[in-house]
Design an enzyme around this catalytic site. Structure first.
Site, mmCIF file in Angstrom:
data_model
loop_
_atom_site.group_PDB
_atom_site.id
_atom_site.type_symbol
_atom_site.label_atom_id
_atom_site.label_comp_id
_atom_site.label_asym_id
_atom_site.label_seq_id
_atom_site.Cartn_x
_atom_site.Cartn_y
_atom_site.Cartn_z
ATOM 1 N N HIS A 20 -56.678 9.812 -15.564
ATOM 2 C CA HIS A 20 -55.591 8.895 -15.930
ATOM 3 C C HIS A 20 -54.437 9.663 -16.561
ATOM 4 O O HIS A 20 -54.614 10.401 -17.509
ATOM 5 C CB HIS A 20 -56.121 7.838 -16.898
ATOM 6 N N ASP A 28 -41.557 18.287 0.056
ATOM 7 C CA ASP A 28 -41.116 18.615 1.405
ATOM 8 C C ASP A 28 -41.312 20.107 1.661
ATOM 9 O O ASP A 28 -41.735 20.854 0.781
ATOM 10 C CB ASP A 28 -39.670 18.168 1.625
ATOM 11 N N TYR A 120 -34.690 15.863 -0.081
ATOM 12 C CA TYR A 120 -35.221 15.317 -1.337
ATOM 13 C C TYR A 120 -36.470 14.461 -1.142
ATOM 14 O O TYR A 120 -36.680 13.481 -1.847
ATOM 15 C CB TYR A 120 -34.139 14.544 -2.097
ATOM 16 N N ASN A 122 -39.441 14.555 -2.199
ATOM 17 C CA ASN A 122 -40.348 15.072 -3.216
ATOM 18 C C ASN A 122 -40.726 13.925 -4.140
ATOM 19 O O ASN A 122 -39.852 13.256 -4.684
ATOM 20 C CB ASN A 122 -39.669 16.194 -4.008
#
Length: 145
Positions: A20, A28, A120, A122
């Site tokens: 947790h 990418d 982007y 990611n």
């Protein structure tokens, strides 16, 4: 042999080790992965597998409570941005600069590299608690992706 799910041994082991609040990055093909962080390289060639395929397989294995992306994604990769908005309906979605995301990658438990080429693409994913009452709102059916 596993019956279903992720069969890449390194990725399966990494996902099974999440607790947790632990976070990891799905990135990418061009993301600058820090040398100190475990790299799970799934990239076969440019575009394969893409972010969507990797995310679908990952979400079949784990429960995510929070997602962080680069705010630049919205303007430079609207297709990816809209996909994530559809997938993560109940999770907290944070948008930070790409530079901040790169810094957070230094402390990721591991980084999964895809063959994705869209700008982007990611995604920092934070694991939810395994306790049934806490995770129910965060469960995503990969068949719906």
């Amino acid at each position: 042999m596993k019956k279903r799910g992720v069969i890449n041994q390194q990725l399966s082991n990494a996902l099974a080790g999440l607790g947790h609040g632990d976070y990891f990055l799905l990135c990418d093909a061009g993301f600058p992965i820090p040398k100190e962080v475990e790299r799970v390289d799934l990239a076969l060639t440019f575009g394969i597998p893409n972010m969507d395929q990797c995310l679908k397989a990952i979400l079949d294995e784990i429960v995510v409570q929070k997602v962080t992306i680069a705010k630049e994604m919205k303007d430079l990769n609207d297709e990816g941005y809209q996909f994530l908005k559809r997938v993560f309906k109940n999770q907290k979605l944070c948008e930070i600069s790409q530079a901040e995301l790169v810094k957070l990658a230094d402390n990721a438990k591991f980084i999964v590299r895809s063959g994705e080429l869209r700008c982007y693409s990611n995604i920092l994913l934070e694991a939810a608690s395994g306790v049934e009452t806490f995770k129910n709102d965060f469960i995503i059916d990969p068949a719906q992706i």
